[in-house]
Design an enzyme around this catalytic site. Structure first.
Site, short mmCIF file in Angstrom:
data_model
loop_
_atom_site.label_atom_id
_atom_site.label_comp_id
_atom_site.label_asym_id
_atom_site.label_seq_id
_atom_site.Cartn_x
_atom_site.Cartn_y
_atom_site.Cartn_z
CB CYS A 72 -0.99 -0.03 1.16
SG CYS A 72 -2.37 1.15 0.95
CG HIS A 80 -4.07 -3.53 2.40
ND1 HIS A 80 -3.12 -3.15 3.33
CD2 HIS A 80 -4.68 -2.39 1.99
CE1 HIS A 80 -3.17 -1.83 3.49
NE2 HIS A 80 -4.11 -1.35 2.69
CD GLU A 93 -2.23 -6.46 4.72
OE1 GLU A 93 -2.54 -5.31 5.04
OE2 GLU A 93 -1.59 -6.74 3.68
#
EC number: 4.3.2.10
Length: 208
Positions: free
Chosen positions: A79, A181, A183
């Site tokens: 990001c 992202h 994750e």
């Protein structure tokens, strides 16, 4: 050991949990020695570019990251962390970046049919096969951002369609960036992190 860089402007814990899930030993740290000794590093980031770059510089981590890149160790920016890898940004004011990947950070076009920030799931189109992209093809990933990486096509390995073709992933040697992202992107995000794990393994083998 991989180090997730802690400079008070990133979602370090969620990235650490994702790395734990794929069996990649990791540590959250702001210690320059630990970071320099890591097999690879992840640079997370949320918030504004000028403040994030200022904090990296204040801690001396800008120099550490450049030394890691020169040594050929893998780096993954996530990001805002990806945007910091570029040469500069015009967010709020002109700010120099790390300069590890050619390009400049600009605000997404403000058009009525495309909200800014770009938030939510969007499809990833693979432009070039790398260890991070070899096991994905057209899946959706999770974005939250208002600025994008305007960089030469040669460094773009994946895009997502919006008001423009947003560079979703960029790459220069062993340096990678993901605007979305991983994750927060479910199984596909884990596959991308597994690809980064493979880059680290390959680099360690070549240096032995």
């Amino acid at each position: 050991m991989i180090v997730i860089i802690d400079y008070d402007t990133g979602n370090t814990k969620s990235i650490s949990k994702a790395l734990d899930f794929i069996g990649l030993q990791n540590k959250i740290s702001s210690d320059k020695t630990e970071i320099a000794q890591a097999d690879g590093v992840i640079l997370p980031g949320v918030g504004a570019y000028p403040e994030a770059m200022q904090e990296l510089t204040r801690r001396g981590l800008d120099k550490t990251l450049k030394e890691i890149a020169t040594a050929g160790k893998p780096i993954l920016g996530v990001c805002l962390g990806m945007q910091l890898l570029l040469e500069s940004s015009n967010e709020h004011s002109y700010t120099k970046g790390l300069g590890l990947i050619p390009g400049h950070v600009e605000m997404l076009p403000d058009e009525s049919e495309f909200a800014v920030p770009h938030m939510g799931w969007n499809q990833l189109q693979i432009k070039r096969t790398t260890p991070l992209t070899q096991n994905i093809a057209g899946e959706y990933v999770y974005y939250v951002h208002s600025y994008y990486a305007n960089c030469p096509e040669a460094y773009i390995i994946a895009t997502s369609g919006y008001s423009i073709d947003i560079p979703g992933m960029i790459n220069n040697g062993n340096i990678y960036g993901a605007q979305f992202h991983p994750e927060k992107s479910g199984q596909i995000g884990l596959e991308i992190l597994k690809g980064f794990k493979e880059v680290i393994r390959s680099c360690k083998s070549s240096q032995q």
